[in-house]
Design an enzyme around this catalytic site. Sequence first.
Site, PDB file in Angstrom:
ATOM      1  N   CYS A 188      -2.424  -0.033 -10.139  1.00 41.81           N
ATOM      2  CA  CYS A 188      -1.217   0.750  -9.327  1.00 41.81           C
ATOM      3  C   CYS A 188       0.007   0.496 -10.557  1.00 41.81           C
ATOM      4  O   CYS A 188       1.076   1.598 -10.467  1.00 41.81           O
ATOM      5  CB  CYS A 188      -0.750   0.345  -8.259  1.00 41.81           C
ATOM      6  N   GLU A 228      -1.238  10.392 -10.974  1.00 38.85           N
ATOM      7  CA  GLU A 228      -2.016   9.190 -11.143  1.00 38.85           C
ATOM      8  C   GLU A 228      -3.280   9.254 -11.516  1.00 38.85           C
ATOM      9  O   GLU A 228      -4.206   9.867 -10.605  1.00 38.85           O
ATOM     10  CB  GLU A 228      -1.795   8.242  -9.705  1.00 38.85           C
TER      11      GLU A 228
HETATM   12  P1  NAD Z   1      -7.637   4.324  -0.733  1.00 40.30           P
HETATM   13  O1  NAD Z   1      -6.315   4.665  -0.313  1.00 40.30           O
HETATM   14  O2  NAD Z   1      -8.694   5.116  -0.735  1.00 40.30           O
HETATM   15  O3  NAD Z   1      -8.357   3.095   0.125  1.00 40.30           O
HETATM   16  C1  NAD Z   1      -7.664   1.995   0.565  1.00 40.30           C
HETATM   17  C2  NAD Z   1      -8.032   1.074   1.661  1.00 40.30           C
HETATM   18  O4  NAD Z   1      -7.822   2.262   2.896  1.00 40.30           O
HETATM   19  C3  NAD Z   1      -9.422   1.065   1.551  1.00 40.30           C
HETATM   20  O5  NAD Z   1      -9.746  -0.061   2.568  1.00 40.30           O
HETATM   21  C4  NAD Z   1      -9.989   2.311   2.598  1.00 40.30           C
HETATM   22  O6  NAD Z   1     -11.188   2.123   3.309  1.00 40.30           O
HETATM   23  C5  NAD Z   1      -8.946   2.472   3.499  1.00 40.30           C
HETATM   24  N1  NAD Z   1      -8.841   3.688   4.216  1.00 40.30           N
HETATM   25  C6  NAD Z   1      -9.197   4.844   3.741  1.00 40.30           C
HETATM   26  N2  NAD Z   1      -8.790   5.821   4.491  1.00 40.30           N
HETATM   27  C7  NAD Z   1      -8.395   5.408   5.625  1.00 40.30           C
HETATM   28  C8  NAD Z   1      -7.726   6.103   6.942  1.00 40.30           C
HETATM   29  N3  NAD Z   1      -7.609   7.135   7.127  1.00 40.30           N
HETATM   30  N4  NAD Z   1      -7.160   4.976   7.781  1.00 40.30           N
HETATM   31  C9  NAD Z   1      -6.839   3.695   7.344  1.00 40.30           C
HETATM   32  N5  NAD Z   1      -7.527   3.031   6.339  1.00 40.30           N
HETATM   33  C10 NAD Z   1      -8.142   4.011   5.305  1.00 40.30           C
HETATM   34  O7  NAD Z   1      -7.446   3.748  -2.032  1.00 40.30           O
HETATM   35  P2  NAD Z   1      -8.351   2.964  -3.210  1.00 40.30           P
HETATM   36  O8  NAD Z   1      -9.051   4.147  -3.727  1.00 40.30           O
HETATM   37  O9  NAD Z   1      -9.084   1.751  -2.576  1.00 40.30           O
HETATM   38  O10 NAD Z   1      -7.294   2.330  -4.267  1.00 40.30           O
HETATM   39  C11 NAD Z   1      -6.487   3.017  -5.337  1.00 40.30           C
HETATM   40  C12 NAD Z   1      -4.981   3.415  -4.815  1.00 40.30           C
HETATM   41  O11 NAD Z   1      -4.459   2.139  -4.422  1.00 40.30           O
HETATM   42  C13 NAD Z   1      -4.371   3.920  -6.061  1.00 40.30           C
HETATM   43  O12 NAD Z   1      -3.789   5.123  -5.585  1.00 40.30           O
HETATM   44  C14 NAD Z   1      -3.466   2.824  -6.360  1.00 40.30           C
HETATM   45  O13 NAD Z   1      -2.217   3.218  -6.839  1.00 40.30           O
HETATM   46  C15 NAD Z   1      -3.351   2.312  -5.106  1.00 40.30           C
HETATM   47  N6  NAD Z   1      -2.813   0.791  -5.353  1.00 40.30           N
HETATM   48  C16 NAD Z   1      -1.547   0.492  -5.055  1.00 40.30           C
HETATM   49  C17 NAD Z   1      -1.238  -0.855  -5.259  1.00 40.30           C
HETATM   50  C18 NAD Z   1       0.292  -1.290  -5.021  1.00 40.30           C
HETATM   51  O14 NAD Z   1       0.688  -2.741  -4.741  1.00 40.30           O
HETATM   52  N7  NAD Z   1       1.174  -0.643  -5.139  1.00 40.30           N
HETATM   53  C19 NAD Z   1      -2.285  -1.695  -5.696  1.00 40.30           C
HETATM   54  C20 NAD Z   1      -3.270  -1.582  -5.924  1.00 40.30           C
HETATM   55  C21 NAD Z   1      -3.790  -0.149  -5.483  1.00 40.30           C
END
Ligand code: NAD
Length: 460
Positions: A268, A360
């Site tokens: 991120c 992103e």
């Molecule tokens: P994602 O949003 O697809 O999933 C993250 C988590 O949310 C997973 O555990 C997933 O199962 C869960 N999830 C998905 N849909 C959901 C819903 N409807 N309700 C509740 N939970 C749900 O993200 P990803 O693909 O795993 O990670 C990538 C993203 O994370 C990127 O956008 C990245 O920038 C962000 N990120 C941010 C940080 C930060 O600290 N700001 C750190 C790491 C990653």
Amino acid sequence: MTGSDGGRLVVIEPATEEVLAEVPRAGVAEVDAAVAAAKASYPAWRAVDPAARASLMLALAAAIEAAHGELSTLEARNAGKPIADARGEIGMVAATFRYYAAAPERLTGETIPVAGGVAMTFREPLGVVGLITPWNFPLAIAAWKIAPALAAGNTVVLKPAELTPLTALRLGELALEAGLPEGVLNVVVGPGSTCGRRLVEHPDVAKIAFTGSTEVGASIAAGAAASIKRVTLELGGKSANVIFADADLEAAAAAAPGAVFGNAGQDCCARSRILVERPAVEEFVDLMRDKMLQMRVGDPLDERTTMGPLISAGHRQAVASFLAGESVAASVPVPDGSGFWFSPTLLYPTDPSSRVATEEIFGPVACVIPFDDEAEAIRIANDTIYGLSGSIWTGDGARALRLARGVETGVLSVNSNSSVRVSTPFGGFKQSGYGRELGPHATDAYTEVKTVFYATDAKM
Ligand code: NAD
């Protein structure tokens, strides 16, 4: 063994595309059971003497340190990250539990002089907190949430990303071995659309701490609004690496690949927009190309590897879609055959309004954007919906501070590309989220302030 819905979750190793593990896939019933366990254990955990709670957290840190090799290898294989990086992350997991072990005894309040008595404040835990985490830094990001939550006296239900659940499951076992009471730390592995959603909607969950995409973060905030559930969000980013012509260009170019291709760009904080002062652009691109050619993309378990594969075939396709029609200034060879490989790619020139410059990508793709002066550098850096991280490279200290104040991001580095430390706050501006993790105040996000007035004057 299967989950209550009969399902199993197949965990793939991104470097080989082979099955690494199969685990029971949790559904709504398992989330409900985990929340019930967390709720049942809450009164006793909250009542644990702060010094005893600190000791248990230190015991868990020690258990993580003892399992450092095993956890690092598991994380490297499951997330496809170089083993040296995985070791660093697991080291940070243990350090996070050590850091927050000091918190239970420091959750102090205030006494406030008021008419007719004494007012005092307490930091009270929230109850059961739901933690939802992504696949890019699986155990590190989970630890940023679990440690302050437990330190403040909450009990936890963690739902890790379904692609990378293995180290979280092992952490659950280590917590029990370290002496944490049953029910205090619960791990449920299942899809976001069922398990994650149920956690957000569950009436017995007081707060959701989420790290993931801005899109899912928005849906979580909306879902939590109905019950006024507390929410903190760490979301996406499109950070700028701003390089002035008076900077040490060698040092900036040496650091730039790690800042955007680290973790295969699935970070991120990735500084995927490289803003370079116009007179230095050609020299910088040449220097960065040289540095990129020193990268080694390959087997995460090979000590010499500096970048592994992407997390999945689907994600590789999404990243590739950004390259159509772009000019490639540099790229790095990747292994043939199985594995979700993607070449680290530097794009130049690019249109500042193109997808690569505004969205992103979450993969190893960077673009170079020239600028003419400070004001333009700040304008371009801020021309994004995100505001998470970034860097400024210059030999002029006053200019560095002007930029640091002008760029709208939660964390920023001068003449460095580092973003994250256990002891300093981390989080985003704008659509990169709200709330701060890490640092001395992270427990604020897992507590409520209670004010108690004690009357000393009979008339009050
Ligand atoms: P994602 O949003 O697809 O999933 C993250 C988590 O949310 C997973 O555990 C997933 O199962 C869960 N999830 C998905 N849909 C959901 C819903 N409807 N309700 C509740 N939970 C749900 O993200 P990803 O693909 O795993 O990670 C990538 C993203 O994370 C990127 O956008 C990245 O920038 C962000 N990120 C941010 C940080 C930060 O600290 N700001 C750190 C790491 C990653």
